[in-house]
Design an enzyme around this catalytic site. Structure first.
Site, PDB file in Angstrom:
ATOM      1  N   CYS A 139      44.867  17.809 -61.272  1.00  0.00           N
ATOM      2  CA  CYS A 139      46.378  19.159 -61.807  1.00  0.00           C
ATOM      3  C   CYS A 139      46.458  18.429 -63.211  1.00  0.00           C
ATOM      4  CB  CYS A 139      47.153  18.858 -61.048  1.00  0.00           C
ATOM      5  SG  CYS A 139      47.464  17.435 -60.868  1.00  0.00           S
TER       6      CYS A 139
ATOM      7  N   THR B 250      46.687   6.829 -62.522  1.00  0.00           N
ATOM      8  CA  THR B 250      46.307   7.622 -62.503  1.00  0.00           C
ATOM      9  C   THR B 250      45.263   7.471 -62.969  1.00  0.00           C
ATOM     10  OG1 THR B 250      46.506   9.358 -63.329  1.00  0.00           O
ATOM     11  CG2 THR B 250      47.653   8.445 -64.530  1.00  0.00           C
TER      12      THR B 250
END
Length: 484
Positions: free
Chosen positions: A287, A345
């Site tokens: 995302c 991340t």
């Protein structure tokens, strides 16, 4: 003080009447012709009369004035008369173009839509299977059901899960029907427990219970050449995901997470043209990668990015703990609803899989925060020239309205918006113009994104691309180079 663009309240009833006339036309265009309509890029999906009026008012962002409903109604009426194939048609742009040109409306629309007229008989329908039925899986189901038409496009045929209890299908249907974040399902859901089928707005969704892909024979349910969307995250490499290809009736696999190894990570709007017919296993990336890559591409095109850091402020996810408990990941064992959790991340590095020119240019970290949905990416960039905040914002606003990235990038400039305002956004990311900072060749951008629904829409765009059912956009959008 009255806004100069505010309509006279006395004509409200007339506006309601015009909008009410549009509602069945919009429905018939979708149902009979597989045509999705929009007003300057804002999709008209089962809209109410009030929503239609609001979208015409939204036109002020594009043309500095409200778009009269009297201008668009004849366009809707005439579109229904044409022999159209699958398309995404911006009725507002056609209405504005016709207003400038004049003449015969039907002749104008036939000229503008020549490439899609008479193509209906060449179109196909493609079966889709969801492997897993978690947060993303259920949103994908909602989108697929909403887009289904007769005989064309993508068609949701089945969902594969492990059976967890005797009334498993009842609980699965309930989770599809009600969502604490995205609200109630728009329509009717019933269950055929004897045949393990969930009926959603007339679409039969076969529930298939299996512990592994090899157990499934899709052809036993009349499913052929299916695109399997794996939203479990259990397998992320080619070997694991290729298990799906051993199932009879499955031909393609799309992972709703970053793929490992040589799997192509696709961000729709950026590198979807890299998809080849021979590709059997693909990834829709993450995302966050979907949210930031389109913005980075636009900035790099205009200003040139030397390097940067991406900090994501991300809503907690299902893999975190509600209360402190053991977790194999660092810090993620702490209570998700009580803490900001610093974590890693891979989105910054993953950008390079879609945009190779960013190889080695980005670093990244993430902070998980106690919100259930909608995240933000802060792009801290060093570019190759001095930049001005207003000029950057005007450029990104234009990109969001007129470019081929209009479905990926949205732009907003409001002093009152907060994360909840972006729940349900179909865009990959939304640039917050008021937060933009520019000093010399240093640029900071804030990008909101619905990490569930916005991402799910990107996944569906890839599914349609693989299936060969992706609607062509009319009037065509401009490439970034055409905006220079």
């Amino acid at each position: 003080m009255t806004d100069a663009h505010t309509p006279n309240p006395s004509d409200w009833s007339k506006r309601i009447e015009l909008a009410e006339q549009m509602i069945p036309l919009i429905g018939r265009l979708h149902r009979e012709k597989n045509v999705v309509t929009s007003i300057f890029g804002r999709l008209l999906v089962n809209p109410s009369d009030i929503e239609i009026i609001k979208m015409h008012r939204y036109a002020r962002r594009v043309m500095e004035r409200e778009l009269p409903l009297e201008d668009t109604l004849p366009v809707f009426q005439t579109l229904l008369e044409l022999d159209l194939g699958t398309a995404s048609i911006d009725v507002a742009r056609l209405a504005v173009g016709y207003k400038k040109q004049g003449g015969d409306l039907r002749a104008y629309l036939e000229e503008q839509l020549a490439d899609v007229i008479g193509t209906k008989d060449t179109e196909v329908q493609r079966d889709v299977v969801l492997y897993g039925f978690g947060r993303i899986g259920r949103l994908l189901a909602r989108i697929l059901v909403a887009r289904e038409t007769q005989g064309r496009g993508t068609r949701l045929r089945a969902v594969v899960v492990r059976k967890k209890c005797a009334d498993d299908i009842v609980k699965r249907a309930s989770l599809l029907r009600r969502d604490s974040i995205h609200g109630a399902f728009d329509g009717s859901i019933t269950i055929d427990e004897d045949k393990d089928i969930i009926w959603a707005n007339g679409t039969p969704i076969q529930m298939i219970y299996a512990n592994s892909p090899e157990e499934v024979d899709y052809t036993a349910y009349g499913i052929q050449d299916a695109i399997v969307v794996d939203n479990t995250g259990v397998w992320r490499d080619r070997a694991g995901l290729s298990q799906h290809l051993k199932s009879k009736g499955a031909s393609k696999v799309l992972l709703t997470a970053p793929g490992k190894g040589d799997i192509k990570n696709i961000v729709y709007g950026i590198n979807h043209t890299d998809i080849e017919d021979s590709d059997e296993v693909l990834s829709a990336a993450s995302c966050t990668t979907n949210a930031i890559t389109p913005v980075l591409k636009a900035i790099d095109h205009r200003y040139g990015v030397e390097f940067g850091h991406v900090e994501t402020v991300h809503s907690f996810t299902n893999d975190q703990n509600l209360i402190d408990n053991f977790h194999k990941g660092e810090r993620r064992g702490r209570a998700a609803t009580l803490n900001m959790v610093l974590t890693s991340t891979g989105a910054a590095k993953a950008v390079a899989k879609a945009l190779p020119e960013f190889e080695g240019k980005l670093t990244g970290n993430a902070i998980r925060v106690p919100t259930p949905d909608v995240s933000m990416a802060v792009l801290n960039l060093t570019v190759k020239q001095d930049v001005d905040a207003d000029e950057v914002n005007n450029y990104l606003r234009t990109v969001s309205l007129k470019s081929t990235l209009r479905q990926q990038i949205n732009y907003i400039k409001s002093p009152e918006v907060v994360s909840n305002d972006f729940i349900g956004s179909t865009h990959a990311g939304i640039v917050d113009g008021l937060a933009t900072i520019a000093t010399g060749n240093h640029l900071v951008l804030y990008v909101w994104y619905d990490n569930e629904f916005g991402y799910s829409n990107q996944v569906i765009r890839i599914v349609e691309e693989i299936a060969g059912t992706r609607p062509r956009v009319y009037p065509p959008r401009r490439e970034l180079s055409e905006l220079d």
